[in-house]
Design a protein around this motif. Sequence first.
Motif: not given
Lengths: 406, 233
Positions: A14-15, A18, B159-162
């Motif tokens: 996920d990181v 992004e 999904i990301s934590i963000h």
Amino acid sequence: MSRISDYESIVGADVINELKMVARKLKNKVIQNINSTSVGGGVAEILGRMVPLLQDLGIDTRWDVVKGGEKYFQVTKKFHNALHGRKTEITSDDYEIFLETTKTNIEQMEFYGDIIFVHDPQPVALVEKRKYLKSRWVWRCHIDFTYPDPEVWKFLKSFVEQYDACVFSAPSFSRPLPIRQFLISPSIDPLSVKNRDLSEEEINDVLKRLKINRDKPIITQISRFDYLKDPFGVIEAFRQVKKYVDCRLVLAGGGAIDDPEGAKVFQEVVEKAGNDPDINVLLLPPASDLEINALQRASTVILQKSLREGFGLTVAEALWKAKPVVASAVGGIPLQITHKYSGLLSHTVQGTAYWIRQLLHSPGYATRLGENGKAHIKQNFLLTRHLREYLLLFLSLEEKEDIIYL
Amino acid sequence: MHKKTGRLVKAREPFHFYTRLNLIEFTGKKATNLRELVEIMKEVPGSVIYHHTHHYLQQHLYLSPEPPNDFAYWVTYILREDELGEEIASIDLCEFSTIRSLREKIIETIEQHLAQNPEPLRTALPGGEFHFFKTITFILPTPYVAENLLEFLESIKKISIHSIYFHMFEAKLRLEKGENDFSRWVEDMLGEKELAEEITRLDPYTFTMEGLRGELSRLIAKHIPGEIIECQE
């Protein structure tokens, strides 16, 4: 050379996704980094890792280094000390040497970036060139600006004010300035030779080569030989601990070509250590990352007893290895260590000695501090977070709003 | 515990997951005592108040479920006004749907304290000043889209934590939508009123972010039929 996808196993897909999404918004921009040395010191180290990764993310990122003679670097070292708050005599000749070298660099350097990203005070005055260009200019200050010498700051400020924005590493470093100021902490690279996992065999090999016996607990400070890192205070603290616990001290560090003072400090440290067989003072050549990694991993307690500190990346390195750290509450160190939760903060030689003894006597507590420290570094101080914030910084140069839809 | 059998309802409109990334900007303003703190709080943009009530959460909530905000921290640990610090720390952020109302509450709490304890004001030592920052928020779409509860659950896990942070915290308070995006979608687009209420009732400020992801997943899974027959248009 690491690829951005190599970090997925550490920080998660996920990181990385992004990062790729944000990077796509900067596809057509050229980022030109400028600093004063390509080897040695934290800035060169960060750039050495970051530039290839930004390129891997599809952003045309390059790195140039200003050229200067011995006199120029002596002057910039004086600036460095003065900005860290040390009383330093700077003459009009010094300012003249600085401006002359800057002028030569302006004439010889090619300024091709859409965003010119200048690191630290040495190349700060290159911004004089800005009026002839359409590029955006950002000044990245990596050093501790809590108590800068007013005269030197006044001189440098006249250049900083000409930038579009500047970036500081810690809240207390910001100064009253008419330009935008951002807070971005530096980071460590978990895949670099300095931070990657090592086997016990690799650790033992290095220590054997460095002639350091692992027969007793090892207390270590890794830092360049510099008064501001207080190596003398470290030796004093060690001697206080030694009265109660048998242990060994390792003081190890390299030099950077922009730091002519290093050799002098090293000699003084060797003299202070005297003939004590339990104090190992090591002047490491450049590219000693494996040695530093092994020394940190072989340590029982790691110190960073700096009097001033930019950010203190050695603390993040030690915490990433889940080591208990005793460090001074200066510069960016309190951002990395919450006292008694992810490490210990000290203010004096006596305090440092006291906390070292505590850690040596309470291994369970020491382990817990180290584990918490590692988790904190993973979430906040790895290279991927740093990359993301730089990308956002570049994007924000074209925006004025507080909420931006990409 | 899953529902035993049932149909998987297709949403009237899909849920598009967004994420947000933050950059911190200095405002250049700093306070050394409570009176200065209040005066600056009154004049700064909402993104400053948002920053100081939420950034600690982002930086530390991966580790421990403690919801301090910067104002409470500074008042407690720098000014040593323990009682006031506790009052500010315990302001229930879930109750506020606008930054404006949250700002007013914190100011009111400090001003009441000042009225009762006018002098002498405690002053932060040099280096301990309260520096005001603001959060610049970048909002961007992610590739994750859900058309039913099962896809929604799968996305929540990936999904990301963000992204979770954006839909649970920022959508409600910073974008002033009044409630979190997840509750709104499951109720309006899937008719899952009970699930919507369960998510609304969560106090996201007392979970770690991974804990929040786990709790959301558990609540959603409860409403997915154990044996799915078919999607219902």
